[in-house]
Design a protein around this motif. Structure first.
Motif, mmCIF file in Angstrom:
data_model
loop_
_atom_site.group_PDB
_atom_site.id
_atom_site.type_symbol
_atom_site.label_atom_id
_atom_site.label_comp_id
_atom_site.label_asym_id
_atom_site.label_seq_id
_atom_site.Cartn_x
_atom_site.Cartn_y
_atom_site.Cartn_z
ATOM 1 N N HIS A 56 0.810 -1.222 0.000
ATOM 2 C CA HIS A 56 0.000 0.000 0.000
ATOM 3 C C HIS A 56 0.845 1.275 0.000
ATOM 4 C CE1 HIS A 56 -2.631 -3.114 1.871
ATOM 5 N NE2 HIS A 56 -3.472 -2.612 0.987
ATOM 6 N N LEU A 57 2.076 1.178 -0.469
ATOM 7 C CA LEU A 57 3.013 2.295 -0.381
ATOM 8 C C LEU A 57 2.498 3.576 -1.028
ATOM 9 C CD1 LEU A 57 5.762 3.051 0.736
ATOM 10 C CD2 LEU A 57 6.771 2.331 -1.424
ATOM 11 N N THR A 58 1.928 3.476 -2.195
ATOM 12 C CA THR A 58 1.416 4.661 -2.893
ATOM 13 C C THR A 58 0.304 5.317 -2.083
ATOM 14 O OG1 THR A 58 1.985 3.665 -5.012
ATOM 15 C CG2 THR A 58 0.438 5.506 -5.066
ATOM 16 N N GLU A 59 -0.618 4.522 -1.574
ATOM 17 C CA GLU A 59 -1.728 5.030 -0.760
ATOM 18 C C GLU A 59 -1.200 5.681 0.524
ATOM 19 O OE1 GLU A 59 -5.613 3.192 1.596
ATOM 20 O OE2 GLU A 59 -3.976 1.857 1.030
ATOM 21 N N ALA A 62 0.564 8.949 -0.163
ATOM 22 C CA ALA A 62 -0.409 9.979 -0.529
ATOM 23 C C ALA A 62 -1.095 10.566 0.700
ATOM 24 C CB ALA A 62 -1.451 9.401 -1.484
ATOM 25 N N ILE A 63 -1.168 9.811 1.767
ATOM 26 C CA ILE A 63 -1.743 10.319 3.014
ATOM 27 C C ILE A 63 -0.728 11.165 3.767
ATOM 28 C CG2 ILE A 63 -2.568 9.591 5.302
ATOM 29 C CD1 ILE A 63 -3.881 7.175 3.818
ATOM 30 N N ILE A 64 0.519 10.747 3.759
ATOM 31 C CA ILE A 64 1.564 11.470 4.493
ATOM 32 C C ILE A 64 1.942 12.775 3.800
ATOM 33 C CG2 ILE A 64 3.966 11.371 5.286
ATOM 34 C CD1 ILE A 64 3.589 8.277 5.501
ATOM 35 N N SER A 65 2.047 12.754 2.481
ATOM 36 C CA SER A 65 2.567 13.902 1.725
ATOM 37 C C SER A 65 1.884 15.235 2.017
ATOM 38 C CB SER A 65 2.518 13.608 0.221
ATOM 39 O OG SER A 65 3.465 12.619 -0.087
ATOM 40 N N PRO A 66 0.562 15.320 2.028
ATOM 41 C CA PRO A 66 -0.052 16.632 2.286
ATOM 42 C C PRO A 66 0.194 17.155 3.705
ATOM 43 C CG PRO A 66 -1.702 15.037 1.522
ATOM 44 C CD PRO A 66 -0.424 14.307 1.704
ATOM 45 N N ILE A 67 0.464 16.269 4.628
ATOM 46 C CA ILE A 67 0.679 16.676 6.014
ATOM 47 C C ILE A 67 2.058 17.317 6.179
ATOM 48 C CG2 ILE A 67 0.759 15.886 8.427
ATOM 49 C CD1 ILE A 67 -2.032 15.719 7.041
ATOM 50 N N VAL A 68 3.038 16.812 5.450
ATOM 51 C CA VAL A 68 4.397 17.375 5.513
ATOM 52 C C VAL A 68 4.548 18.382 4.375
ATOM 53 C CG1 VAL A 68 5.441 15.462 6.772
ATOM 54 C CG2 VAL A 68 5.330 15.342 4.300
ATOM 55 N N GLU A 69 3.738 19.423 4.428
ATOM 56 C CA GLU A 69 3.556 20.386 3.346
ATOM 57 C C GLU A 69 4.849 20.956 2.771
ATOM 58 O OE1 GLU A 69 1.336 23.219 5.510
ATOM 59 O OE2 GLU A 69 -0.491 22.037 5.475
ATOM 60 N N ASN A 70 5.797 21.254 3.608
ATOM 61 C CA ASN A 70 6.998 21.937 3.137
ATOM 62 C C ASN A 70 8.087 20.992 2.652
ATOM 63 O OD1 ASN A 70 5.842 24.434 3.756
ATOM 64 N ND2 ASN A 70 6.477 24.242 5.883
ATOM 65 N N PHE A 71 7.803 19.704 2.658
ATOM 66 C CA PHE A 71 8.792 18.719 2.230
ATOM 67 C C PHE A 71 8.143 17.719 1.291
ATOM 68 C CE2 PHE A 71 10.486 20.004 6.336
ATOM 69 C CZ PHE A 71 11.839 20.131 6.053
ATOM 70 N N ARG A 72 8.899 17.280 0.317
ATOM 71 C CA ARG A 72 8.486 16.095 -0.426
ATOM 72 C C ARG A 72 8.793 14.915 0.469
ATOM 73 N NH1 ARG A 72 12.077 18.037 -3.973
ATOM 74 N NH2 ARG A 72 13.132 16.029 -4.070
ATOM 75 N N ILE A 73 8.029 13.877 0.375
ATOM 76 C CA ILE A 73 8.209 12.730 1.265
ATOM 77 C C ILE A 73 9.616 12.140 1.141
ATOM 78 C CG2 ILE A 73 7.246 10.983 -0.292
ATOM 79 C CD1 ILE A 73 5.850 9.931 2.406
ATOM 80 N N GLU A 74 10.202 12.251 -0.043
ATOM 81 C CA GLU A 74 11.551 11.724 -0.259
ATOM 82 C C GLU A 74 12.595 12.493 0.549
ATOM 83 O OE1 GLU A 74 9.741 13.022 -3.000
ATOM 84 O OE2 GLU A 74 8.785 11.093 -3.403
ATOM 85 N N ARG A 75 12.277 13.720 0.943
ATOM 86 C CA ARG A 75 13.236 14.541 1.691
ATOM 87 C C ARG A 75 13.189 14.300 3.187
ATOM 88 N NH1 ARG A 75 13.154 20.428 0.793
ATOM 89 N NH2 ARG A 75 15.137 20.238 1.853
ATOM 90 N N LEU A 76 12.194 13.564 3.652
ATOM 91 C CA LEU A 76 12.136 13.240 5.077
ATOM 92 C C LEU A 76 13.267 12.285 5.413
ATOM 93 C CD1 LEU A 76 8.313 12.535 5.529
ATOM 94 C CD2 LEU A 76 9.556 14.645 6.027
ATOM 95 N N ALA A 77 13.692 12.305 6.657
ATOM 96 C CA ALA A 77 14.700 11.340 7.091
ATOM 97 C C ALA A 77 14.161 9.939 6.848
ATOM 98 C CB ALA A 77 15.012 11.547 8.570
ATOM 99 N N VAL A 88 0.960 4.566 9.585
ATOM 100 C CA VAL A 88 -0.199 4.831 8.726
ATOM 101 C C VAL A 88 -0.784 3.513 8.220
ATOM 102 C CG1 VAL A 88 -0.972 5.878 6.555
ATOM 103 C CG2 VAL A 88 0.497 7.165 8.119
ATOM 104 N N HIS A 89 0.072 2.575 7.867
ATOM 105 C CA HIS A 89 -0.435 1.252 7.472
ATOM 106 C C HIS A 89 -1.273 0.652 8.597
ATOM 107 C CE1 HIS A 89 -0.781 -2.893 6.300
ATOM 108 N NE2 HIS A 89 -0.166 -3.240 7.431
ATOM 109 N N GLU A 90 -0.764 0.727 9.823
ATOM 110 C CA GLU A 90 -1.525 0.168 10.948
ATOM 111 C C GLU A 90 -2.842 0.917 11.148
ATOM 112 O OE1 GLU A 90 0.830 -1.880 14.356
ATOM 113 O OE2 GLU A 90 1.808 0.054 13.961
ATOM 114 N N LEU A 91 -2.818 2.232 11.039
ATOM 115 C CA LEU A 91 -4.059 2.994 11.191
ATOM 116 C C LEU A 91 -5.093 2.592 10.143
ATOM 117 C CD1 LEU A 91 -2.589 6.534 11.931
ATOM 118 C CD2 LEU A 91 -4.012 5.186 13.490
#
Length: 141
Positions: A56-59, A62-77, A88-91
């Motif tokens: 479910h990686l894409t899904e 897509a949930i995480i990305s809008p929350i970390v508005e100032n970063f692309r998900i790839e830029r997170l540690a 998020v998978h568990e949720l």
């Protein structure tokens, strides 16, 4: 430490290595378990989480990305990103574990495996995500 916490930590560690190697094969997974010895029930839970996140990686992203508005998900540690993915998978897909437990466990894993600010970062992001995925039921008046 309980089997689920150990399983979550192992899943995050596997996903971290998986991103570095960009492959998912039976050999990769076997190699990981040779290095990371775990009790069978811990390994089973970790593998369940790993399969779920990868399926479910894409899904999830897509949930995480809008929350970390100032970063692309790839830029997170890498560690923080994969802790968030597991949580998020568990949720989304593990309804028998209450949202506060998932969040608390993710924060503890972040404190254990992440940087000095990881716990606070994961807490802030998951708080926003959990309230939209699993809103608290309104109290009857």
């Amino acid at each position: 430490m309980g089997k689920r916490r150990e399983g979550r930590e192992a899943a995050v560690q596997f996903l971290f290595a998986h991103e570095l190697h960009s492959e998912h094969s039976t050999e990769e997974q076997a190699g990981f378990w040779e290095i990371h010895s775990a009790k069978p029930n811990v390994r089973a839970y970790a593998e369940e989480l790993i399969r779920g996140v990868l399926a479910h990686l894409t899904e999830i992203d897509a949930i995480i990305s809008p929350i970390v508005e100032n970063f692309r998900i790839e830029r997170l540690a890498n560690v923080d990103r994969n802790i968030l993915r597991v949580a998020v998978h568990e949720l989304l897909h593990v309804p028998d574990v209450p949202a506060p437990v998932i969040m608390n466990e993710a924060i503890e894993v972040a404190k254990s495996l992440g940087g000095t600010e990881s716990g606070a970062f994961v807490n802030g992001v998951l708080h926003k995500i959990a309230s939209s995925i699993r809103p608290k039921p309104k109290k009857a008046e």
